[in-house]
Design an enzyme around this catalytic site. Structure first.
Site, PDB file in Angstrom:
ATOM      1  N   HIS A 143       0.791  -1.233   0.000  1.00 23.90           N
ATOM      2  CA  HIS A 143       0.000   0.000   0.000  1.00 23.90           C
ATOM      3  C   HIS A 143       0.821   1.279   0.000  1.00 23.90           C
ATOM      4  CE1 HIS A 143       0.932  -0.222   4.268  1.00 23.90           C
ATOM      5  NE2 HIS A 143       0.662   1.067   4.316  1.00 23.90           N
TER       6      HIS A 143
HETATM    7  C1  UD1 Z   1      -2.242   5.191   6.062  1.00 21.07           C
HETATM    8  C2  UD1 Z   1      -0.928   5.676   6.671  1.00 21.07           C
HETATM    9  C3  UD1 Z   1       0.134   4.604   6.514  1.00 21.07           C
HETATM   10  C4  UD1 Z   1      -0.337   3.278   7.066  1.00 21.07           C
HETATM   11  C5  UD1 Z   1      -1.635   2.901   6.389  1.00 21.07           C
HETATM   12  C6  UD1 Z   1      -2.197   1.592   6.878  1.00 21.07           C
HETATM   13  C7  UD1 Z   1      -0.571   8.098   6.577  1.00 21.07           C
HETATM   14  C8  UD1 Z   1       0.230   9.157   5.942  1.00 21.07           C
HETATM   15  N1  UD1 Z   1      -0.448   6.868   6.034  1.00 21.07           N
HETATM   16  O1  UD1 Z   1      -2.028   5.048   4.668  1.00 21.07           O
HETATM   17  O2  UD1 Z   1       1.298   5.000   7.221  1.00 21.07           O
HETATM   18  O3  UD1 Z   1       0.642   2.291   6.836  1.00 21.07           O
HETATM   19  O4  UD1 Z   1      -2.599   3.944   6.639  1.00 21.07           O
HETATM   20  O5  UD1 Z   1      -3.350   1.250   6.180  1.00 21.07           O
HETATM   21  O6  UD1 Z   1      -1.282   8.359   7.513  1.00 21.07           O
HETATM   22  N2  UD1 Z   1      -9.542   4.328   2.128  1.00 21.07           N
HETATM   23  C9  UD1 Z   1     -10.720   3.645   2.100  1.00 21.07           C
HETATM   24  N3  UD1 Z   1     -11.255   3.237   3.295  1.00 21.07           N
HETATM   25  C10 UD1 Z   1     -10.643   3.456   4.472  1.00 21.07           C
HETATM   26  C11 UD1 Z   1      -9.427   4.175   4.494  1.00 21.07           C
HETATM   27  C12 UD1 Z   1      -8.891   4.590   3.309  1.00 21.07           C
HETATM   28  O7  UD1 Z   1     -11.300   3.420   1.053  1.00 21.07           O
HETATM   29  O8  UD1 Z   1     -11.184   3.035   5.510  1.00 21.07           O
HETATM   30  C13 UD1 Z   1      -8.954   4.773   0.861  1.00 21.07           C
HETATM   31  C14 UD1 Z   1      -9.262   6.191   0.556  1.00 21.07           C
HETATM   32  O9  UD1 Z   1      -9.605   6.319  -0.773  1.00 21.07           O
HETATM   33  C15 UD1 Z   1      -7.958   6.921   0.798  1.00 21.07           C
HETATM   34  C16 UD1 Z   1      -6.919   5.839   0.575  1.00 21.07           C
HETATM   35  O10 UD1 Z   1      -7.557   4.618   0.920  1.00 21.07           O
HETATM   36  O11 UD1 Z   1      -7.775   8.007  -0.030  1.00 21.07           O
HETATM   37  C17 UD1 Z   1      -5.710   6.016   1.412  1.00 21.07           C
HETATM   38  O12 UD1 Z   1      -6.059   6.180   2.802  1.00 21.07           O
HETATM   39  P1  UD1 Z   1      -5.167   7.127   3.748  1.00 21.07           P
HETATM   40  O13 UD1 Z   1      -5.604   7.076   5.149  1.00 21.07           O
HETATM   41  O14 UD1 Z   1      -5.041   8.466   3.158  1.00 21.07           O
HETATM   42  O15 UD1 Z   1      -3.721   6.478   3.660  1.00 21.07           O
HETATM   43  P2  UD1 Z   1      -3.260   4.964   3.659  1.00 21.07           P
HETATM   44  O16 UD1 Z   1      -2.707   4.668   2.329  1.00 21.07           O
HETATM   45  O17 UD1 Z   1      -4.298   4.037   4.212  1.00 21.07           O
END
Ligand code: UD1
Length: 355
Positions: A201
């Protein structure tokens, strides 16, 4: 003492659960749990609360997804009034996600003490959003709870006063130690006997379409000879939408609950990942881990544990995989203080402080 915990994203939950439990057992503290809502899907959040037996959050800021600036700013704006209203004596933040830095910054400006759990880790890679979050959070924190000696050394080098640093061990391993016996009872039904487990990821792997296609090709190639189980993170799901589907021995699934994932990890022939926490969990479990990054903020997983950094090279991945499949994979040991009691050490440090 009134202690407020801030969690937001999946890896925070396994880290906060043991600290909440240990403080509860001490008995002398009032605790408040704030969920920022950075992760909000049931399989990225709710299921972890139930499996880790965490109390329901007292407050959910419901920030959801957004750009880094927007997500961080939303957390800050919504968290500030909560802190002003509840006036905790100490705020604990976990790991390196946007929720961590946002909460730490709010508290530092309000003059409220911050404790950072999993302090001092450094990848020395400023292109990682998590590295920025780590460095800034540590700079703002009053108490720095570290998992390993390298973390202490990083903080000392950056000028952090030694009396602020408390080496307590690895809280994420506390959750693993507690739930491994439960994971051992998860049925093997429907899963292949021998398999590689994959997670992916990191923006550096999945937001760059060239890098992602290369990794995908490696996985398809690997699945010629070995079953590959790949629970797909939502960020990755969006990026592989066009080409990413299960074929032959390559099995894609939704993100898995903690216990089911732990069961898969503990029985895997090999784990291939770009996650930080999984590098640590495989080291504890003694399962060979190949990390698809050029660096790690968790060097003990390489120096002591089972982790090998393979970067983005397909050749290196193929070579290292061949070694493991032929039984010549790296053997490792468990780092000091990764023993299931880190949360208790944090609780006892906090309990010695004047309330
Ligand atoms: C975040 C953390 C990362 C961690 C990871 C674990 C930061 C900078 N990054 O990254 O360090 O390793 O979480 O998962 O905080 N989304 C969903 N559903 C959810 C959550 C996210 O669909 O419940 C999608 C959204 O479209 C979002 C994307 O995933 O834009 C990324 O989510 P985000 O929290 O921004 O960062 P992660 O890549 O999950």
């Amino acid at each position: 003492m009134h202690i407020l915990h801030v969690v937001g994203a999946r890896p925070n939950f396994m880290k906060a659960a043991p600290v909440l439990r240990a403080l509860e057992n001490v008995g002398q503290h009032r605790q408040t749990l704030v969920h920022t809502g950075q992760h909000y899907d049931a399989n990225m959040s709710d299921v972890f609360f139930s499996q880790l037996e965490m109390p329901a959050p007292d407050v959910n800021l419901e920030v959801g997804s957004g750009s880094h600036a927007r997500q961080t700013a939303d957390i800050m704006t919504r968290f500030e009034p909560v802190v002003l209203e509840r006036r905790p004596k100490m705020v604990l933040v976990y790991g390196d996600v946007n929720s961590t830095i946002a909460a730490a910054l709010v508290c530092a400006k309000l003059g409220i003490k911050v404790g950072h759990v999993e302090a001092g880790l450094r990848a020395f890679d400023w292109s990682m959003p998590e590295e920025i979050n780590r460095v800034v959070t540590d700079r703002l924190a009053d108490l720095l709870f570290t998992p390993s000696e390298d973390a202490d050394a990083n903080l000392v080098r950056e000028g952090v006063a030694t009396e602020k640093i408390h080496r307590v061990g690895n809280v994420m391993i506390d959750s693993l130690v507690r739930l491994l016996p439960v994971a051992a009872n998860v049925s093997r039904n429907g899963f292949p006997e021998r398999y590689a487990l994959v997670t992916l990821h990191r923006p550096s792997n999945v937001d760059d379409s060239e890098a992602l296609k290369n990794i995908w090709q490696s996985l398809v190639e690997m699945s010629d000879s070995l079953d590959v189980i790949f629970p797909v993170h939502p960020r990755t799901r969006q990026r592989i939408a066009e080409f990413g589907r299960s074929t032959g021995k390559l099995h894609l699934s939704e993100p898995l609950p903690y216990i089911e994932f732990l069961a898969l990890q503990s029985r895997a022939a090999i784990v291939i990942t770009d996650s930080g926490g999984i590098q640590e969990e495989t080291t504890y479990l003694g399962v060979p881990c190949l990390t698809l990054r050029n660096n790690t903020e968790r060097p003990v997983t390489v120096s002591i544990g089972t982790n090998v950094i393979v970067g983005q090279s397909k050749e290196k991945l193929r070579d290292e995989l061949a070694k493991i499949v032929s039984g010549n994979g790296k053997k490792g040991a468990i780092p000091p203080l990764w023993d299931g009691h880190a949360g208790e050490r944090i609780a006892s440090t906090l309990s010695r402080m004047p309330s």
